[in-house]
Design a protein around this motif. Structure first.
Motif, PDB file in Angstrom:
ATOM      1  N   ARG A 197       0.849  -1.184   0.000  1.00 27.08           N
ATOM      2  CA  ARG A 197       0.000   0.000   0.000  1.00 27.08           C
ATOM      3  C   ARG A 197       0.888   1.238   0.000  1.00 27.08           C
ATOM      4  N   GLU A 198       0.307   2.384  -0.294  1.00 27.12           N
ATOM      5  CA  GLU A 198       1.072   3.626  -0.317  1.00 27.12           C
ATOM      6  C   GLU A 198       1.560   3.968   1.091  1.00 27.12           C
ATOM      7  N   ILE A 199       2.859   4.276   1.201  1.00 24.33           N
ATOM      8  CA  ILE A 199       3.407   4.663   2.495  1.00 24.33           C
ATOM      9  C   ILE A 199       3.133   6.147   2.724  1.00 24.33           C
ATOM     10  N   LEU A 200       3.215   6.567   3.998  1.00 19.70           N
ATOM     11  CA  LEU A 200       2.952   7.960   4.325  1.00 19.70           C
ATOM     12  C   LEU A 200       4.206   8.828   4.217  1.00 19.70           C
ATOM     13  N   ALA A 201       5.367   8.224   4.423  1.00 17.45           N
ATOM     14  CA  ALA A 201       6.628   8.971   4.290  1.00 17.45           C
ATOM     15  C   ALA A 201       6.861   9.304   2.827  1.00 17.45           C
ATOM     16  N   ARG A 202       7.483  10.434   2.585  1.00 21.64           N
ATOM     17  CA  ARG A 202       7.791  10.859   1.218  1.00 21.64           C
ATOM     18  C   ARG A 202       9.278  11.125   1.100  1.00 21.64           C
ATOM     19  N   PRO A 203       9.879  10.753  -0.029  1.00 22.97           N
ATOM     20  CA  PRO A 203      11.299  11.059  -0.216  1.00 22.97           C
ATOM     21  C   PRO A 203      11.500  12.573  -0.332  1.00 22.97           C
ATOM     22  N   LEU A 204      12.702  13.014   0.020  1.00 20.11           N
ATOM     23  CA  LEU A 204      13.029  14.431  -0.089  1.00 20.11           C
ATOM     24  C   LEU A 204      13.172  14.830  -1.541  1.00 20.11           C
TER      25      LEU A 204
END
Length: 111
Positions: A73-80
């Motif tokens: 599923r889509e994670i909540l953290a986002r790459p910089l």
């Protein structure tokens, strides 16, 4: 370190190791192993953030993102993004940035 199969920092003496931890970002897992899942790399990077406010705020939040990753599923953290990475690098290397800006301004006045 368990995922990378190597230490996050390679300082040979305590002083160098402490400087690396304070001033440098660990090598992204995707650079060590290109097949490493990007979402898992993002989760690890967020967990290792130097600024506490940018890390997961609880073990539950980290666990939830890991669970989301495992469930595809889509994670909540986002790459910089590039701008944020550049901003962080600039704040850690203020003297170098200042010298570069001064040199650029000097070059511009010669035109």
């Amino acid at each position: 370190e368990m995922l990378a199969l190597r230490p996050a920092f390679d300082g040979q003496d305590r002083g160098r190791l402490m400087r690396q931890i304070a001033d440098e970002d660990p090598t992204p897992l995707g650079k060590l192993e290109p097949r490493f899942p990007a979402d898992l790399e993002t989760i690890v990077a967020k967990a290792m953030e130097k600024e506490p406010a940018r890390r997961y705020q609880s073990m539950e939040a980290l666990g939830n993102d890991l669970r989301r990753f495992l469930e595809d599923r889509e994670i909540l953290a986002r790459p910089l993004g590039l701008a944020e990475r550049l901003g962080r690098w600039s704040s850690r290397h203020r003297a170098m940035v200042t010298a570069g800006v001064a040199a650029a301004c000097t070059d511009l006045t010669q035109f």
